[in-house]
Design a protein around this motif. Structure first.
Motif, PDB file in Angstrom:
ATOM      1  N   VAL A 148      -3.350   3.230  -0.046  1.00 45.87           N
ATOM      2  CA  VAL A 148      -4.164   2.221  -0.516  1.00 45.87           C
ATOM      3  C   VAL A 148      -5.539   2.210   0.504  1.00 45.87           C
ATOM      4  N   GLU A 149      -6.463   2.675   0.089  1.00 46.81           N
ATOM      5  CA  GLU A 149      -7.624   2.854   1.115  1.00 46.81           C
ATOM      6  C   GLU A 149      -8.435   1.463   1.105  1.00 46.81           C
ATOM      7  N   TRP A 150      -8.520   0.825  -0.008  1.00 46.44           N
ATOM      8  CA  TRP A 150      -9.284  -0.557   0.031  1.00 46.44           C
ATOM      9  C   TRP A 150      -8.767  -1.123  -1.239  1.00 46.44           C
ATOM     10  N   ILE A 151      -9.029  -2.495  -1.189  1.00 41.39           N
ATOM     11  CA  ILE A 151      -8.384  -3.539  -2.221  1.00 41.39           C
ATOM     12  C   ILE A 151      -9.768  -4.522  -2.524  1.00 41.39           C
TER      13      ILE A 151
ATOM     14  N   LYS B  70      -1.491  -4.427   0.473  1.00 41.57           N
ATOM     15  CA  LYS B  70      -2.345  -4.498   1.574  1.00 41.57           C
ATOM     16  C   LYS B  70      -3.002  -2.974   1.719  1.00 41.57           C
ATOM     17  N   GLU B  71      -4.234  -2.997   2.234  1.00 36.20           N
ATOM     18  CA  GLU B  71      -4.897  -1.738   2.546  1.00 36.20           C
ATOM     19  C   GLU B  71      -4.082  -1.059   3.703  1.00 36.20           C
TER      20      GLU B  71
ATOM     21  N   GLY C 213      -8.021   3.534  -4.520  1.00 38.17           N
ATOM     22  CA  GLY C 213      -8.704   2.212  -4.460  1.00 38.17           C
ATOM     23  C   GLY C 213      -8.283   1.303  -5.509  1.00 38.17           C
TER      24      GLY C 213
END
Length: 429
Positions: free
Chosen positions: A340-343, A363-364, A402
């Protein structure tokens, strides 16, 4: 001299025919077969039987276009599910639960559950104006189920519907601009959700900041979309239950239904002409809202397709009938291996980010986990702060994703009227 000229012309013509023959044969060999699946609510389950018959006879499907329930069946087929797998899926689904928009109270603290129970009538106020919901059902559970079924395939295709196991388009209508859309990229689950958002029954779905409703409003049988995708031959499965011509309505609901059917019938005329093969399963008076007797619906679709199989086989080059499948193999393991690169959250105004992130277990930097992501959606929705919650996954690469958490907030000033029943407390008002 004339004889020599005729001989020369004949020889030239034969040469041209000889040279063009390989191209003609190649064009025939690569003739694209498209499948167009209509809407029809529960009746659309019969599309599964149609696909089972096509698979059994090695009919290659190069592309598929679907509307409403046709977008669900077509979408699952494009994700790589077989007819038998789709049969198993519709049997496993709890249809009563799918059409229930209440949050799962097991995810809410006991002290808060009383406030979560929905009354018969609820009025909300937006800047002291009465806010009336867009539909009887917000489609939350349907959205969750669609994400569970399509997320891995859509990530493997990198959010491009042309890169699914079979290229796919689903139709929807922008209710603000009256524009018919052919959706071919983005979050597949949300695109399908939009395509089957029947006006008034379901709230419109949001896609790229557009408010979309059921594609059947303007295109109930998307043979035209299949043609636009490049189909040389279009096989159409039409399941829409329109009122019989010459029959008068009996009450106001009939008048409304018949009026809509008149529009659908007129719009569909040109698309019926596009179909090279038209499959019309005999479903009798089976209602579009009746999700019982699933096997009989599937069997009716299978029988109708088999009845047309000789005609279908004549339209398919013999060489193409020898292969059992032309669908791409999608690596469905990629998503749950991706980081997960970003949320990011979209749509929140009053509700603070910590409230939302606190309910979302990923989580990221974590390895993506579909079940955790779905649990997060259910947790956020169960807070009672939102009308809808859904995920949009952005495939950044084969191993990075993402995550957008989309939310539509409820308006805080609410008055509810009605009765509730709880097994612990009995009837309450």
């Amino acid at each position: 001299m004339k004889t020599q000229i005729k001989t020369l012309l004949s020889f030239t013509l034969l040469c041209l025919l000889f040279l063009s023959l390989p191209q003609t044969l190649a064009a025939q060999k690569h003739k694209k077969i498209g499948l167009a699946l209509s809407g029809g609510g529960a009746r659309g389950i019969a599309h599964i039987g149609v696909i089972m018959a096509l698979e059994e006879n090695n009919i290659p499907i190069d592309l598929v276009a679907g509307t409403s329930m046709g977008s669900i069946v077509g979408g699952l087929y494009a994700c790589g599910y077989s007819g038998e797998e789709m049969r198993a899926i519709v049997h496993q689904l709890d249809w009563n639960s799918i059409f229930n928009q209440k949050p799962d109270l097991r995810r809410v603290l006991v002290s808060k559950r009383y406030g979560m129970l929905e009354p018969l009538i609820r009025l909300r106020f937006k800047f002291w104006d009465i806010y009336i919901p867009f539909g009887l059902n917000n489609g939350q559970r349907i959205s969750e189920e669609l994400f569970a079924l399509t997320a891995e395939a859509n990530f493997a295709a990198q959010n491009n519907f042309d890169s699914l196991a079979v290229p796919l388009r689903v139709t929807a209508v922008d209710i603000a601009t009256a524009e018919l859309l052919s959706l071919g990229q983005g979050e597949l689950a949300q695109a399908i959700h939009a395509s089957m958002s029947i006006p008034l029954v379901f709230s419109p779905a949001r896609v790229d900041n557009r408010m979309l409703v059921d594609g059947g409003v303007l295109d109930m049988l998307p043979t035209d979309i299949a043609k636009q995708m490049g189909a040389d031959v279009v096989i159409a499965s039409d399941l829409e239950d329109l009122f019989p011509l010459g029959k008068e309505p009996k009450h106001f609901a009939d008048v409304a239904s018949h009026t809509l059917d008149i529009t659908i019938r007129e719009l569909k005329k040109k698309n019926l002409k596009i179909a090279d093969v038209l499959i019309e399963p005999d479903l009798g008076h089976h209602r579009s809202s009746d999700y019982s007797k699933l096997d009989s619906l599937i069997e009716a679709g299978y029988r109708a397709a088999m009845a047309q199989m000789d005609q279908i086989r004549q339209l398919v080059p013999p060489e193409r009938l020898k292969r059992s499948s032309i669908r791409r193999n999608l690596d469905r393991t990629l998503l749950n291996q991706a980081r997960v690169e970003w949320i990011r959250v979209k749509g929140n105004d009053r509700v603070r980010l910590p409230v939302i992130f606190g309910e979302f277990p990923l989580k990221e930097g974590d390895r993506f986990n579909k079940q955790k992501a779905l649990n997060g959606v259910k947790n956020i929705y169960a807070t009672g702060l939102f009308e809808n919650v859904w995920l949009e996954l952005k495939a950044l690469s084969k191993d990075r994703v993402g995550v957008y958490i989309h939310v539509i907030e409820k308006y805080p000033r609410t008055i509810g009227f009605g009765l509730n029943y709880r097994s612990e407390e009995g009837l309450s008002g």
